[in-house]
Design a protein around this motif. Structure first.
Motif, PDB file in Angstrom:
ATOM      1  N   MET A  56       0.754  -1.237  -0.100  1.00 11.61           N
ATOM      2  CA  MET A  56      -0.016   0.525   0.308  1.00 11.61           C
ATOM      3  C   MET A  56       0.950   1.366  -0.044  1.00 11.61           C
ATOM      4  O   MET A  56       1.929   1.489   0.760  1.00 11.61           O
ATOM      5  N   GLY A  57       0.250   1.668  -1.178  1.00 15.18           N
ATOM      6  CA  GLY A  57       1.150   3.492  -0.978  1.00 15.18           C
ATOM      7  C   GLY A  57       0.725   4.241  -0.022  1.00 15.18           C
ATOM      8  O   GLY A  57      -0.760   3.657   0.386  1.00 15.18           O
ATOM      9  N   TRP A  58       1.006   5.688   0.497  1.00 13.63           N
ATOM     10  CA  TRP A  58       0.540   6.344   1.394  1.00 13.63           C
ATOM     11  C   TRP A  58      -1.710   6.773   1.193  1.00 13.63           C
ATOM     12  O   TRP A  58      -2.351   6.350   2.219  1.00 13.63           O
ATOM     13  N   LYS A  59      -1.917   6.391  -0.238  1.00 15.86           N
ATOM     14  CA  LYS A  59      -3.513   6.775  -0.379  1.00 15.86           C
ATOM     15  C   LYS A  59      -3.687   5.842   0.016  1.00 15.86           C
ATOM     16  O   LYS A  59      -4.966   5.818   0.684  1.00 15.86           O
ATOM     17  N   LYS A  60      -2.892   4.561  -0.196  1.00 16.67           N
ATOM     18  CA  LYS A  60      -4.400   3.566  -0.086  1.00 16.67           C
ATOM     19  C   LYS A  60      -4.364   3.208   1.064  1.00 16.67           C
ATOM     20  O   LYS A  60      -5.245   2.253   1.899  1.00 16.67           O
ATOM     21  N   TYR A  61      -3.056   3.602   1.739  1.00 15.64           N
ATOM     22  CA  TYR A  61      -3.409   3.004   3.126  1.00 15.64           C
ATOM     23  C   TYR A  61      -4.552   3.855   4.300  1.00 15.64           C
ATOM     24  O   TYR A  61      -4.973   3.459   4.795  1.00 15.64           O
ATOM     25  N   LYS A 157      13.610   2.641   3.526  1.00 21.39           N
ATOM     26  CA  LYS A 157      13.500   1.712   3.013  1.00 21.39           C
ATOM     27  C   LYS A 157      13.093   0.856   1.304  1.00 21.39           C
ATOM     28  O   LYS A 157      13.332   0.570   0.398  1.00 21.39           O
ATOM     29  N   ASP A 158      11.463   1.450   1.449  1.00 25.90           N
ATOM     30  CA  ASP A 158      10.196   1.216   0.134  1.00 25.90           C
ATOM     31  C   ASP A 158      10.443   2.840  -0.487  1.00 25.90           C
ATOM     32  O   ASP A 158       9.630   3.187   0.213  1.00 25.90           O
ATOM     33  N   LYS A 159       9.953   2.530  -1.945  1.00 30.57           N
ATOM     34  CA  LYS A 159       9.892   3.694  -1.920  1.00 30.57           C
ATOM     35  C   LYS A 159       8.466   4.037  -2.159  1.00 30.57           C
ATOM     36  O   LYS A 159       7.699   4.841  -2.754  1.00 30.57           O
ATOM     37  N   THR A 160       7.571   2.822  -2.908  1.00 30.78           N
ATOM     38  CA  THR A 160       6.317   2.520  -3.148  1.00 30.78           C
ATOM     39  C   THR A 160       5.494   2.596  -1.907  1.00 30.78           C
ATOM     40  O   THR A 160       3.880   2.361  -1.848  1.00 30.78           O
ATOM     41  N   GLY A 415      18.149  12.535   6.301  1.00 32.49           N
ATOM     42  CA  GLY A 415      19.147  11.572   4.623  1.00 32.49           C
ATOM     43  C   GLY A 415      17.632  12.725   3.424  1.00 32.49           C
ATOM     44  O   GLY A 415      18.261  12.055   2.419  1.00 32.49           O
ATOM     45  N   LYS A 416      17.091  12.628   3.681  1.00 27.19           N
ATOM     46  CA  LYS A 416      15.853  13.466   2.856  1.00 27.19           C
ATOM     47  C   LYS A 416      15.723  15.295   2.597  1.00 27.19           C
ATOM     48  O   LYS A 416      15.416  15.940   3.841  1.00 27.19           O
ATOM     49  N   LYS A 417      15.944  16.307   1.494  1.00 23.88           N
ATOM     50  CA  LYS A 417      15.558  17.458   1.222  1.00 23.88           C
ATOM     51  C   LYS A 417      14.374  17.645   1.760  1.00 23.88           C
ATOM     52  O   LYS A 417      13.350  17.105   1.059  1.00 23.88           O
ATOM     53  N   ILE A 418      14.129  18.547   2.557  1.00 25.80           N
ATOM     54  CA  ILE A 418      12.286  18.882   3.245  1.00 25.80           C
ATOM     55  C   ILE A 418      12.184  19.911   2.495  1.00 25.80           C
ATOM     56  O   ILE A 418      12.945  21.723   2.062  1.00 25.80           O
ATOM     57  N   GLY A 419      10.734  19.484   0.973  1.00 26.52           N
ATOM     58  CA  GLY A 419      10.715  20.334   0.027  1.00 26.52           C
ATOM     59  C   GLY A 419       9.587  21.538   0.172  1.00 26.52           C
ATOM     60  O   GLY A 419       8.825  21.122   1.673  1.00 26.52           O
ATOM     61  N   GLY A 420       9.182  22.776  -0.586  1.00 27.88           N
ATOM     62  CA  GLY A 420       7.709  23.432  -1.000  1.00 27.88           C
ATOM     63  C   GLY A 420       6.724  22.585  -0.207  1.00 27.88           C
ATOM     64  O   GLY A 420       6.213  23.149   0.839  1.00 27.88           O
ATOM     65  N   LYS A 421       6.588  21.401  -0.922  1.00 28.21           N
ATOM     66  CA  LYS A 421       5.568  20.709  -0.298  1.00 28.21           C
ATOM     67  C   LYS A 421       5.519  20.133   1.072  1.00 28.21           C
ATOM     68  O   LYS A 421       4.206  20.207   1.473  1.00 28.21           O
ATOM     69  N   GLU A 422       6.221  19.880   1.176  1.00 32.97           N
ATOM     70  CA  GLU A 422       6.648  19.397   2.504  1.00 32.97           C
ATOM     71  C   GLU A 422       6.057  20.280   3.579  1.00 32.97           C
ATOM     72  O   GLU A 422       5.132  19.667   4.449  1.00 32.97           O
ATOM     73  N   MET A 423       6.387  21.206   3.058  1.00 21.82           N
ATOM     74  CA  MET A 423       6.117  22.129   4.325  1.00 21.82           C
ATOM     75  C   MET A 423       4.903  22.812   4.060  1.00 21.82           C
ATOM     76  O   MET A 423       4.394  23.114   5.513  1.00 21.82           O
ATOM     77  N   ALA A 511       0.831  11.703   3.851  1.00 19.30           N
ATOM     78  CA  ALA A 511       0.990  12.295   2.809  1.00 19.30           C
ATOM     79  C   ALA A 511       2.358  12.860   2.915  1.00 19.30           C
ATOM     80  O   ALA A 511       3.029  13.243   1.878  1.00 19.30           O
ATOM     81  N   ILE A 512       2.399  13.305   4.491  1.00 18.24           N
ATOM     82  CA  ILE A 512       3.866  14.386   4.105  1.00 18.24           C
ATOM     83  C   ILE A 512       5.284  13.079   3.990  1.00 18.24           C
ATOM     84  O   ILE A 512       6.359  12.854   3.108  1.00 18.24           O
ATOM     85  N   ALA A 513       4.895  11.740   4.883  1.00 17.27           N
ATOM     86  CA  ALA A 513       5.522  10.169   4.485  1.00 17.27           C
ATOM     87  C   ALA A 513       5.218   9.928   3.101  1.00 17.27           C
ATOM     88  O   ALA A 513       6.723   9.667   2.716  1.00 17.27           O
ATOM     89  N   GLY A 514       4.705   9.825   2.237  1.00 15.00           N
ATOM     90  CA  GLY A 514       4.761   8.929   1.355  1.00 15.00           C
ATOM     91  C   GLY A 514       5.188   9.974   0.576  1.00 15.00           C
ATOM     92  O   GLY A 514       6.166   9.800  -0.723  1.00 15.00           O
ATOM     93  N   SER A 515       5.756  11.596   0.824  1.00 16.54           N
ATOM     94  CA  SER A 515       6.666  12.396  -0.190  1.00 16.54           C
ATOM     95  C   SER A 515       7.920  12.194  -0.041  1.00 16.54           C
ATOM     96  O   SER A 515       8.754  11.854  -0.952  1.00 16.54           O
ATOM     97  N   LEU A 516       7.913  12.455   1.090  1.00 14.62           N
ATOM     98  CA  LEU A 516       9.490  11.634   1.789  1.00 14.62           C
ATOM     99  C   LEU A 516       9.803  10.439   1.350  1.00 14.62           C
ATOM    100  O   LEU A 516      11.029  10.958   0.930  1.00 14.62           O
ATOM    101  N   MET A 517       9.201   9.857   1.491  1.00 10.35           N
ATOM    102  CA  MET A 517       9.599   8.073   0.756  1.00 10.35           C
ATOM    103  C   MET A 517      10.195   8.339  -0.356  1.00 10.35           C
ATOM    104  O   MET A 517      11.126   7.936  -0.732  1.00 10.35           O
ATOM    105  N   LYS A 518       9.167   8.832  -1.378  1.00  8.96           N
ATOM    106  CA  LYS A 518       9.959   8.476  -2.761  1.00  8.96           C
ATOM    107  C   LYS A 518      11.179   9.505  -3.390  1.00  8.96           C
ATOM    108  O   LYS A 518      11.395   9.112  -4.245  1.00  8.96           O
ATOM    109  N   LYS A 519      11.847  10.315  -2.329  1.00  7.37           N
ATOM    110  CA  LYS A 519      12.548  11.011  -2.434  1.00  7.37           C
ATOM    111  C   LYS A 519      14.245  10.637  -2.500  1.00  7.37           C
ATOM    112  O   LYS A 519      14.492   9.354  -1.549  1.00  7.37           O
TER     113      LYS A 519
END
Length: 569
Positions: A56-61, A157-160, A415-423, A511-519
């Motif tokens: 499950m991705g963040w939306k399905k979860y 550890k997993d992107k999706t 280890g992940k950059k915090i971008g505009g979407k996450e903020m 949604a924030i975690a899902g965005s960072l997960m793909k980075k």
């Protein structure tokens, strides 16, 4: 003070092994109980048609979580409406009114357990077991599952794949909540808490009068209400009733029960990050988890100290009646607990957002009431099971961003950059909580239906309203019981606040975690802000208080602070 210090030291000794076990359950590592629980889980998966391998991705979860909760909410509402049926209803309790049913079912499904009814006279045994007690398991499991998915997204550890909601939901109930609740139930029964399906007992008193003594499956409800940071109570007066909390020993058991899993979730967080980083030096909390635990601990100790100081201080109003020699506020407190255990219970139940009480918060001193109110306004001092950690991590992200701007370093976390979407999402998540509290409080003080519930006009009346909505938005459930809250206005408004306060935050956090997960992970450099130091923990505490002051200071000044100044003026 010695009692409080010893209690907290024992808690630290208990939370570490529980956190380690919870970490193994979350990451599906081997435990000695697996041969039993694996068989139980397989039966549940087969009966419910759960595909344990489904990713499950963040939306399905998030969708699976909300859908499951919605189905349970509908079933629970129907049970409350038809509880007058002669099924586990020896005391002939009638069906619950519709707005009160709405409020009650939303309350227990969102892990809030705000009660606008007296449990001993408002619910049948069927409702107490099928709706109240069972939803204490499912709401706690939902919060925990969301937290574990959130952590998996941050670990990256997993992107999706954030995991499988139904698997997380099942495993926390069968392997953690039920076993711990069974142990606590047995201890409570040993100390005299009732556990029966028999009708109420009519007893003859020493004075020759007749007294109706309420009975029921109390111990089962008491155990999970604390283990799952649910709150509420079988009786209207909650854990101040001897049948819910008869001795100092049961008081300690209930304290440890509500503190253990929120603290354990922080340990899970630290260990999962430690595993991802491949750190050779193992620790109980992990470096990142230790930082958050220290920050939460600082916030908790500060609130506890202010509450203790306030409740043990002399009340100047007693001078007028010749009691100037008395020290401490015993109004609303049980003699068997005293001020120390009452203060610790109040600080804990509002910090860990459990909502159970062993004294009446409406009778606290103004500053004491302010502390319990502020704990719920922050909603991250350990917080509810799993959700408190998620709220704190949002502030961690905000702190990383602000500190990075101040010193010219790149905003990175784990280890992940915090971008505009996450903020943007983090800002929305932080705004939702105070918006619900302040907007609905404004509606209440500006309408006749809202003002009608106030039993104590003036500054204290405003505090009553603030407390009710802060408790609802924080999924806490405790109350300033002087408020007449069982009315259509209060049932509907607090029901809406509980619903949006729970699910909007969880969805945005996933949604924030899902965005960072793909980075992609970025290499740590000299420009990376360290988030596993004592300095960062202190900075985090300061940022939390700055946001709280900017948001809530004006309204707190008009309520408990003004009441304190008038009383001591």
């Amino acid at each position: 003070m010695f009692q409080i210090i010893v209690t907290l030291c024992i808690y630290l000794l208990l939370v570490i092994p529980v956190g380690t076990y919870l970490y193994k359950v979350t990451t599906r590592k081997h435990t000695y109980l697996d041969p039993v629980f694996d068989k139980v889980d397989k039966v549940i998966y087969r009966v419910c048609g759960i595909n344990t391998e489904q990713e499950m991705g963040w939306k399905k979860y998030a969708f699976s979580l909300v859908l499951t909760n919605a189905v349970l909410l509908l079933v629970g509402y129907l049970v409350l409406r038809i509880q007058a049926l002669p099924l586990f209803n020896p005391n002939a309790i009638v069906g619950m009114e519709q707005t009160l049913s709405f409020n009650t079912i939303v309350s227990f499904m969102t892990n809030t357990n705000l009660q606008h009814y007296a449990g001993e006279s408002g619910l049948s045994y069927l409702s107490q077991m099928v709706v109240i007690t069972s939803m204490m398991f499912t709401s706690a499991a939902s919060g925990y599952a969301a937290c574990m998915a959130f952590i998996r997204g941050l670990v990256g550890k997993d992107k999706t794949n954030m995991g499988n909601f139904y698997v997380d939901f099942t495993r926390i109930i069968t392997r953690v909540l039920i076993p711990l609740s069974l142990i606590v139930s047995i201890l409570l029964i040993w100390q005299g808490v009732p556990q029966t399906l028999g009708a109420n007992v009519v007893a003859s008193t020493i004075e020759g009068n007749m007294q109706n003594i309420q009975m029921g499956p109390v111990a089962a409800l008491e155990s999970i209400k604390h283990i799952g940071t649910n709150g509420g109570g079988f009786f209207g007066a909650n854990s101040s009733v001897p049948f819910e909390n008869p001795t100092v020993l049961t008081n300690l058991i209930e304290l440890f029960s509500m503190m253990i899993l929120p603290g354990a979730c922080v340990i899970v967080f630290g260990k999962m990050i430690q595993e991802r980083k491949g750190e050779s030096k193992k620790s109980f909390f992990g470096s990142e988890g230790r930082t958050i635990f220290i920050a939460m601990g600082i916030l908790f100790v500060i609130s506890l100290f202010i509450l203790y100081f306030s409740e043990t201080s002399f009340n100047p109003a007693l001078k007028d009646i010749g009691l100037s020699g008395l020290i401490g506020n015993m109004e609303g407190k049980e003699v068997r607990f005293g001020i120390s255990q009452s203060v610790l219970f109040s600080a804990t139940t509002t910090s860990f957002t459990t909502g159970t009480v062993n004294n009446m918060h409406d009778s606290l001193t103004p500053l004491g009431g302010m502390v319990t109110l502020l704990n719920m306004m922050l909603n991250l001092v350990f917080g509810g099971k799993g959700v408190g950690l998620m709220n704190m991590v949002i502030y961690v992200i905000m702190t990383v961003f602000i500190c990075g701007l101040m010193i010219g370093r790149t905003p990175e976390y784990l280890g992940k950059k915090i971008g505009g979407k996450e903020m943007k999402l983090a800002a929305i998540c932080i705004i939702i909580h105070p918006l619900l509290i302040l907007a609905f409080s404004a509606i209440a003080v500006s309408t006749q239906a809202g003002v009608a519930g106030i039993s104590n006009p003036g500054f204290h009346g405003l505090t009553q309203i603030l407390y009710e909505f802060a408790s609802s938005a924080a999924n806490n459930g405790s109350g300033f019981e002087g408020l007449a809250d069982n009315s259509p206005f209060w049932n509907i408004t607090t029901g809406l606040v509980m619903f949006f306060g729970r699910y909007l935050s969880i969805v945005i956090q996933l949604a924030i975690a899902g965005s960072l997960m793909k980075k992609q992970f970025v290499q740590e450099s000299v420009g990376t802000l360290k988030t596993d130091t004592m300095t960062f923990a202190i900075a985090l505490v300061i940022i939390v208080y700055i946001f709280a002051a900017l948001t809530f200071f004006p309204v707190i000044s008009l309520g408990p602070v003004a009441e304190h100044l008038v009383l001591w003026g």
